[in-house]
Write an enzyme that holds these catalytic residues in place. Sequence first.
Site, PDB file in Angstrom:
ATOM      1  N   LYS A  22       0.835  -1.213   0.000  1.00 28.80           N
ATOM      2  CA  LYS A  22       0.000   0.000   0.000  1.00 28.80           C
ATOM      3  C   LYS A  22       0.869   1.261   0.000  1.00 28.80           C
ATOM      4  O   LYS A  22       0.647   2.178  -0.781  1.00 28.80           O
ATOM      5  CB  LYS A  22      -0.919   0.047   1.244  1.00 28.80           C
ATOM      6  CG  LYS A  22      -1.914  -1.089   1.314  1.00 28.80           C
ATOM      7  CD  LYS A  22      -2.855  -0.920   2.486  1.00 28.80           C
ATOM      8  CE  LYS A  22      -2.193  -0.966   3.842  1.00 28.80           C
ATOM      9  NZ  LYS A  22      -1.542  -2.251   4.165  1.00 28.80           N
ATOM     10  N   ARG A  97     -10.016   1.724   7.764  1.00 26.43           N
ATOM     11  CA  ARG A  97      -9.566   0.394   8.147  1.00 26.43           C
ATOM     12  C   ARG A  97     -10.726  -0.460   8.638  1.00 26.43           C
ATOM     13  O   ARG A  97     -10.571  -1.637   8.927  1.00 26.43           O
ATOM     14  CB  ARG A  97      -8.596   0.603   9.287  1.00 26.43           C
ATOM     15  CG  ARG A  97      -7.377  -0.198   9.388  1.00 26.43           C
ATOM     16  CD  ARG A  97      -6.361   0.045   8.355  1.00 26.43           C
ATOM     17  NE  ARG A  97      -5.174  -0.657   8.725  1.00 26.43           N
ATOM     18  CZ  ARG A  97      -3.947  -0.255   8.476  1.00 26.43           C
ATOM     19  NH1 ARG A  97      -3.734   0.844   7.820  1.00 26.43           N
ATOM     20  NH2 ARG A  97      -2.938  -0.980   8.837  1.00 26.43           N
ATOM     21  N   ARG A 136      11.873  -5.057   5.087  1.00 25.87           N
ATOM     22  CA  ARG A 136      11.463  -3.662   4.833  1.00 25.87           C
ATOM     23  C   ARG A 136      12.258  -2.705   5.729  1.00 25.87           C
ATOM     24  O   ARG A 136      12.531  -2.991   6.880  1.00 25.87           O
ATOM     25  CB  ARG A 136       9.983  -3.495   5.134  1.00 25.87           C
ATOM     26  CG  ARG A 136       9.591  -2.018   5.104  1.00 25.87           C
ATOM     27  CD  ARG A 136       8.136  -1.801   5.131  1.00 25.87           C
ATOM     28  NE  ARG A 136       7.490  -2.265   6.340  1.00 25.87           N
ATOM     29  CZ  ARG A 136       6.185  -2.187   6.537  1.00 25.87           C
ATOM     30  NH1 ARG A 136       5.414  -1.710   5.584  1.00 25.87           N
ATOM     31  NH2 ARG A 136       5.648  -2.616   7.647  1.00 25.87           N
ATOM     32  N   ARG A 169      10.655  -1.243  11.514  1.00 25.84           N
ATOM     33  CA  ARG A 169       9.520  -0.921  12.385  1.00 25.84           C
ATOM     34  C   ARG A 169       9.350  -1.936  13.507  1.00 25.84           C
ATOM     35  O   ARG A 169       9.566  -3.125  13.300  1.00 25.84           O
ATOM     36  CB  ARG A 169       8.238  -0.866  11.544  1.00 25.84           C
ATOM     37  CG  ARG A 169       7.941   0.522  11.053  1.00 25.84           C
ATOM     38  CD  ARG A 169       6.862   0.555  10.036  1.00 25.84           C
ATOM     39  NE  ARG A 169       5.688  -0.253  10.355  1.00 25.84           N
ATOM     40  CZ  ARG A 169       4.617  -0.310   9.585  1.00 25.84           C
ATOM     41  NH1 ARG A 169       4.581   0.385   8.467  1.00 25.84           N
ATOM     42  NH2 ARG A 169       3.595  -1.052   9.919  1.00 25.84           N
ATOM     43  N   ARG A 180      -1.465  -8.784  12.677  1.00 27.16           N
ATOM     44  CA  ARG A 180      -1.968  -7.675  11.831  1.00 27.16           C
ATOM     45  C   ARG A 180      -2.749  -8.227  10.649  1.00 27.16           C
ATOM     46  O   ARG A 180      -3.745  -7.653  10.220  1.00 27.16           O
ATOM     47  CB  ARG A 180      -0.798  -6.817  11.345  1.00 27.16           C
ATOM     48  CG  ARG A 180      -0.289  -5.869  12.427  1.00 27.16           C
ATOM     49  CD  ARG A 180       1.135  -5.404  12.169  1.00 27.16           C
ATOM     50  NE  ARG A 180       1.315  -4.710  10.923  1.00 27.16           N
ATOM     51  CZ  ARG A 180       2.479  -4.620  10.280  1.00 27.16           C
ATOM     52  NH1 ARG A 180       3.560  -5.173  10.775  1.00 27.16           N
ATOM     53  NH2 ARG A 180       2.560  -3.967   9.142  1.00 27.16           N
TER      54      ARG A 180
HETATM   55  P1  AP5 Z   1       4.746  -1.513   1.856  1.00 26.51           P
HETATM   56  O1  AP5 Z   1       4.511  -0.644   0.669  1.00 26.51           O
HETATM   57  O2  AP5 Z   1       5.384  -0.912   3.052  1.00 26.51           O
HETATM   58  O3  AP5 Z   1       3.406  -2.279   2.268  1.00 26.51           O
HETATM   59  P2  AP5 Z   1       2.183  -1.775   3.134  1.00 26.51           P
HETATM   60  O4  AP5 Z   1       0.969  -2.485   2.611  1.00 26.51           O
HETATM   61  O5  AP5 Z   1       2.132  -0.279   3.170  1.00 26.51           O
HETATM   62  O6  AP5 Z   1       2.609  -2.395   4.534  1.00 26.51           O
HETATM   63  P3  AP5 Z   1       2.395  -1.851   6.016  1.00 26.51           P
HETATM   64  O7  AP5 Z   1       3.060  -2.865   6.903  1.00 26.51           O
HETATM   65  O8  AP5 Z   1       2.863  -0.434   6.139  1.00 26.51           O
HETATM   66  O9  AP5 Z   1       0.901  -1.932   6.164  1.00 26.51           O
HETATM   67  P4  AP5 Z   1       0.141  -1.836   7.467  1.00 26.51           P
HETATM   68  O10 AP5 Z   1      -1.216  -1.580   6.946  1.00 26.51           O
HETATM   69  O11 AP5 Z   1       0.275  -3.003   8.371  1.00 26.51           O
HETATM   70  O12 AP5 Z   1       0.891  -0.636   8.239  1.00 26.51           O
HETATM   71  P5  AP5 Z   1       0.486   0.858   8.564  1.00 26.51           P
HETATM   72  O13 AP5 Z   1       1.721   1.641   8.780  1.00 26.51           O
HETATM   73  O14 AP5 Z   1      -0.539   1.387   7.633  1.00 26.51           O
HETATM   74  O15 AP5 Z   1       5.598  -2.772   1.325  1.00 26.51           O
HETATM   75  C1  AP5 Z   1       6.122  -3.725   2.220  1.00 26.51           C
HETATM   76  C2  AP5 Z   1       7.555  -4.098   1.796  1.00 26.51           C
HETATM   77  O16 AP5 Z   1       7.511  -4.807   0.550  1.00 26.51           O
HETATM   78  C3  AP5 Z   1       8.459  -2.889   1.558  1.00 26.51           C
HETATM   79  O17 AP5 Z   1       9.773  -3.217   1.964  1.00 26.51           O
HETATM   80  C4  AP5 Z   1       8.410  -2.661   0.040  1.00 26.51           C
HETATM   81  O18 AP5 Z   1       9.601  -2.055  -0.469  1.00 26.51           O
HETATM   82  C5  AP5 Z   1       8.240  -4.104  -0.470  1.00 26.51           C
HETATM   83  N1  AP5 Z   1       7.415  -4.186  -1.676  1.00 26.51           N
HETATM   84  C6  AP5 Z   1       6.256  -3.521  -1.905  1.00 26.51           C
HETATM   85  N2  AP5 Z   1       5.750  -3.863  -3.111  1.00 26.51           N
HETATM   86  C7  AP5 Z   1       6.630  -4.788  -3.627  1.00 26.51           C
HETATM   87  C8  AP5 Z   1       6.666  -5.537  -4.838  1.00 26.51           C
HETATM   88  N3  AP5 Z   1       5.714  -5.438  -5.760  1.00 26.51           N
HETATM   89  N4  AP5 Z   1       7.685  -6.399  -5.031  1.00 26.51           N
HETATM   90  C9  AP5 Z   1       8.662  -6.526  -4.107  1.00 26.51           C
HETATM   91  N5  AP5 Z   1       8.702  -5.844  -2.950  1.00 26.51           N
HETATM   92  C10 AP5 Z   1       7.698  -4.996  -2.717  1.00 26.51           C
HETATM   93  O19 AP5 Z   1      -0.247   0.633   9.964  1.00 26.51           O
HETATM   94  C11 AP5 Z   1       0.495   0.206  11.090  1.00 26.51           C
HETATM   95  C12 AP5 Z   1      -0.398   0.184  12.316  1.00 26.51           C
HETATM   96  O20 AP5 Z   1      -0.961   1.502  12.524  1.00 26.51           O
HETATM   97  C13 AP5 Z   1      -1.618  -0.747  12.231  1.00 26.51           C
HETATM   98  O21 AP5 Z   1      -1.295  -2.062  12.591  1.00 26.51           O
HETATM   99  C14 AP5 Z   1      -2.543  -0.071  13.234  1.00 26.51           C
HETATM  100  O22 AP5 Z   1      -2.149  -0.377  14.540  1.00 26.51           O
HETATM  101  C15 AP5 Z   1      -2.276   1.407  13.018  1.00 26.51           C
HETATM  102  N6  AP5 Z   1      -3.209   2.027  12.044  1.00 26.51           N
HETATM  103  C16 AP5 Z   1      -2.887   2.538  10.820  1.00 26.51           C
HETATM  104  N7  AP5 Z   1      -3.974   3.046  10.219  1.00 26.51           N
HETATM  105  C17 AP5 Z   1      -5.003   2.840  11.076  1.00 26.51           C
HETATM  106  C18 AP5 Z   1      -6.402   3.111  11.011  1.00 26.51           C
HETATM  107  N8  AP5 Z   1      -6.971   3.698   9.931  1.00 26.51           N
HETATM  108  N9  AP5 Z   1      -7.175   2.766  12.075  1.00 26.51           N
HETATM  109  C19 AP5 Z   1      -6.634   2.189  13.162  1.00 26.51           C
HETATM  110  N10 AP5 Z   1      -5.320   1.887  13.292  1.00 26.51           N
HETATM  111  C20 AP5 Z   1      -4.522   2.200  12.245  1.00 26.51           C
END
Ligand code: AP5
Length: 224
Positions: A22, A97, A136, A169, A180
Amino acid sequence: MNFYYGLSETRVVVLGPPGSGKGTCAGFISKMYSIPVIRTGDMLRKVATEETERGRITKKHLDRGELVLDEIVIGIVSKRVRMPDCEEGFVLDGFPRNLVQAEALNRIQEDLGMGLSHVLNIVTDAETIISRLSLRRTCPRCGAVYHLKNNPTKMDEICDECGTKLILRSDDREEIIRHRFEVYEEKSRPLLEWYAKAGLVREMRGDLDINEIPEVLRQVLEGK
Ligand code: AP5
């Protein structure tokens, strides 16, 4: 509740399990269309450093891989999308979410008279995600996302965008990643049905080569 359509610039919600890409896709969309990315994960990690009750509660949820309380997240997003740089569009990475947040976003859209243009759903499996997230690295300053093998920085673990040292992270440990993923399945997957009813969902594979992503995004978002 009725779905609010309104006027559509490029206003994209990116959905998908943790690690599906994402943040990576949202970063490309932001550059391609010159619109800001709103990353709730990054914003909440900043809130978690506050010496306040809100900061302590947020940190507890983040460390466990649970969703942070709706009122905290909705408050943050509601303020951010009203800022002037969002007038021409934005990409939401990590919000909504759950259905409570989707309904809140709908009310904000109605209030501002702006519709979503697309909901991008990134499709991947759990094992790809676990192997990806352990390699990552993220920039604690500007939020840029890298991968030690697939998408490395030019200089050893130094952000290409702002020169800051990258970090692993705290929620990228295997047992927290698995939790997650479960939270995503239970709370976030139902959003696909909600947005599909509005005809907004576009699917994209999450296992593409990173260099292919911008072109595929263009095809998916512009229907070309
Ligand atoms: P990346 O692009 O970082 O993937 P992502 O889907 O963004 O992963 P996240 O772990 O950030 O998602 P998340 O939803 O768990 O975390 P968030 O910070 O939003 O890619 C992952 C890796 O793969 C990278 O190294 C990238 O380079 C690589 N990659 C990507 N595409 C690739 C490809 N095609 N080929 C090869 N490699 C590739 O949320 C974290 C926490 O915050 C949640 O658990 C929750 O506690 C809280 N939170 C966030 N938003 C909310 C909300 N709206 N409500 C409540 N709690 C929330």
